[in-house]
Design an enzyme around this catalytic site. Structure first.
Site, PDB file in Angstrom:
ATOM      1  N   HIS A  52      -4.475  -6.201  -3.988  1.00  0.00           N
ATOM      2  CA  HIS A  52      -5.686  -6.298  -4.411  1.00  0.00           C
ATOM      3  C   HIS A  52      -6.206  -7.808  -4.434  1.00  0.00           C
ATOM      4  O   HIS A  52      -7.330  -8.017  -4.707  1.00  0.00           O
ATOM      5  CB  HIS A  52      -6.432  -5.578  -5.350  1.00  0.00           C
ATOM      6  CG  HIS A  52      -6.346  -3.958  -4.990  1.00  0.00           C
ATOM      7  ND1 HIS A  52      -7.162  -3.461  -4.050  1.00  0.00           N
ATOM      8  CD2 HIS A  52      -5.854  -3.094  -5.892  1.00  0.00           C
ATOM      9  CE1 HIS A  52      -6.929  -2.067  -4.286  1.00  0.00           C
ATOM     10  NE2 HIS A  52      -5.879  -1.925  -5.219  1.00  0.00           N
ATOM     11  N   ARG A  77       3.687  -6.891  -7.227  1.00  0.00           N
ATOM     12  CA  ARG A  77       3.083  -5.662  -6.599  1.00  0.00           C
ATOM     13  C   ARG A  77       2.896  -5.845  -4.976  1.00  0.00           C
ATOM     14  O   ARG A  77       2.170  -6.774  -4.607  1.00  0.00           O
ATOM     15  CB  ARG A  77       2.017  -5.127  -7.332  1.00  0.00           C
ATOM     16  CG  ARG A  77       1.566  -3.947  -6.642  1.00  0.00           C
ATOM     17  CD  ARG A  77       0.416  -3.142  -7.619  1.00  0.00           C
ATOM     18  NE  ARG A  77      -0.908  -3.962  -7.494  1.00  0.00           N
ATOM     19  CZ  ARG A  77      -1.953  -3.457  -7.771  1.00  0.00           C
ATOM     20  NH1 ARG A  77      -2.146  -2.173  -8.394  1.00  0.00           N
ATOM     21  NH2 ARG A  77      -3.175  -3.930  -7.609  1.00  0.00           N
ATOM     22  N   ASP A  91      13.521 -10.799   0.376  1.00  0.00           N
ATOM     23  CA  ASP A  91      14.100 -12.056   0.996  1.00  0.00           C
ATOM     24  C   ASP A  91      13.771 -13.445   0.507  1.00  0.00           C
ATOM     25  O   ASP A  91      14.377 -14.370   0.258  1.00  0.00           O
ATOM     26  CB  ASP A  91      13.956 -11.985   2.551  1.00  0.00           C
ATOM     27  CG  ASP A  91      15.098 -11.026   3.064  1.00  0.00           C
ATOM     28  OD1 ASP A  91      15.909 -10.635   2.272  1.00  0.00           O
ATOM     29  OD2 ASP A  91      15.086 -10.813   4.177  1.00  0.00           O
ATOM     30  N   GLU A 156      -0.823   6.743  -9.735  1.00  0.00           N
ATOM     31  CA  GLU A 156      -2.094   6.175  -9.709  1.00  0.00           C
ATOM     32  C   GLU A 156      -3.059   7.806  -9.376  1.00  0.00           C
ATOM     33  O   GLU A 156      -4.021   7.548  -9.073  1.00  0.00           O
ATOM     34  CB  GLU A 156      -2.536   5.414  -8.670  1.00  0.00           C
ATOM     35  CG  GLU A 156      -1.687   4.074  -8.828  1.00  0.00           C
ATOM     36  CD  GLU A 156      -1.915   3.044  -8.172  1.00  0.00           C
ATOM     37  OE1 GLU A 156      -2.950   2.265  -8.130  1.00  0.00           O
ATOM     38  OE2 GLU A 156      -0.950   2.764  -6.922  1.00  0.00           O
ATOM     39  N   ASP A 182      -7.293   3.943 -10.744  1.00  0.00           N
ATOM     40  CA  ASP A 182      -7.128   4.778  -9.590  1.00  0.00           C
ATOM     41  C   ASP A 182      -6.989   6.316  -9.957  1.00  0.00           C
ATOM     42  O   ASP A 182      -7.530   7.176  -9.307  1.00  0.00           O
ATOM     43  CB  ASP A 182      -6.083   4.548  -8.478  1.00  0.00           C
ATOM     44  CG  ASP A 182      -6.615   3.242  -7.648  1.00  0.00           C
ATOM     45  OD1 ASP A 182      -7.590   3.443  -6.801  1.00  0.00           O
ATOM     46  OD2 ASP A 182      -5.869   2.170  -7.626  1.00  0.00           O
TER      47      ASP A 182
END
Length: 275
Positions: A52, A77, A91, A156, A182
């Site tokens: 977000h 996240r 990576d 969530e 959520d």
């Protein structure tokens, strides 16, 4: 001779060795400078958000570099639980990942496979080109990669709550993080993450996960709610965000120094620049 380096301890390792819950904050601004400021705060961990927030690979990399060397654990996240995204973030050197919107044990297993090399998983092999191995300056990285990575999934929805025991039991899942916002929406309580029913559901999730031997975490900006979740057994809690701290502090400045009933300069008094 090249300099040999070692990977930092994972968030899994930190949680296992900690004598108290780990307290952290979101880093959502996309700014490496802000991330570095937060890294020196004395908090235990930072969550660099790409779901977000205006973060891509380059800005995430810059923030990981900016906070490196500070006594704080960065967790990233991901924007979605997709193999390619997970591979790219691993990576570039993200050691600790949080995957949003995990509703089933099968989804959790897919993410556990995404962070592991074959034969245990499906992570693509590109370590010689990647910061993850410090370009092969971490000894025996391919064989030891699992030890350098920790994986957390986010609960969530009401479906995820119903499946939480099965999700927690998946091999390779190091902890579960509950997202009350959520979850509240999924319960028909949009914008009411501190509603008693939501809080009760979160507390039950924390107790269930803890009883299964996995650490449970949660987002809680309201201090009283955060304390409730800590009392319920939460092992890692986010109690603020860089953008929220800046928004509320700047509003406080305005409220302190701008008197009610007064106005700013007239529009015509503002200097204009011609182009």
């Amino acid at each position: 001779m090249p300099i040999r380096v070692a990977a930092e301890p994972t968030f899994r390792d930190v949680l296992a060795g900690a004598s108290r819950a780990q307290i952290g904050m979101w880093v959502c601004s996309g700014s490496a400078l802000v991330a570095e400021i937060c890294a020196g705060s004395g908090l235990d961990w930072l969550l660099i958000d790409t779901e977000h927030s205006p973060n891509g690979l380059e800005s995430t990399l810059s923030q990981l570099q900016a906070v490196h060397g500070y006594p704080i654990v960065p967790v990233v996240r991901v924007p979605a639980g997709e193999r390619v995204i997970v591979k790219q973030l691993l990576d570039l050197g993200a050691q600790n990942l949080l995957i949003p919107m995990i509703d089933t044990a099968e989804q959790a297993r897919e993410m556990a496979a995404a962070v592991r090399y074959a034969p245990l998983g499906v992570r693509g092999v590109g370590s010689a080109l990647a910061r993850a191995s410090r370009w092969n300056r971490i000894d025996d990285y391919l064989a030891r990669a699992d030890d350098t990575i920790s994986l957390f999934v986010q609960i969530e929805t009401t479906d995820a709550v119903a499946n939480i025991a099965q999700i927690a039991a998946v091999d390779g899942i190091d902890g579960l993080f509950i997202g009350p916002s959520d979850l509240a929406a999924s319960m028909g309580l949009l914008g009411q993450q501190d509603h008693p029913d939501v809080v009760a559901s979160v507390e039950q999730c924390i107790r269930t996960v803890s009883a299964l031997g996995k650490p449970a975490g949660v987002n809680a900006f309201e201090p009283a709610t955060a304390e409730r979740y800590l009392a319920a057994g939460a092992r890692f809690v986010l109690v603020g965000a860089d953008v929220a701290v800046l928004a509320r502090a700047s509003e406080k400045l305005a409220a302190t120094f701008i008197r009610p009933g007064t106005t700013g300069p007239a529009v015509d008094a503002v200097p204009r620049t011609s182009y």
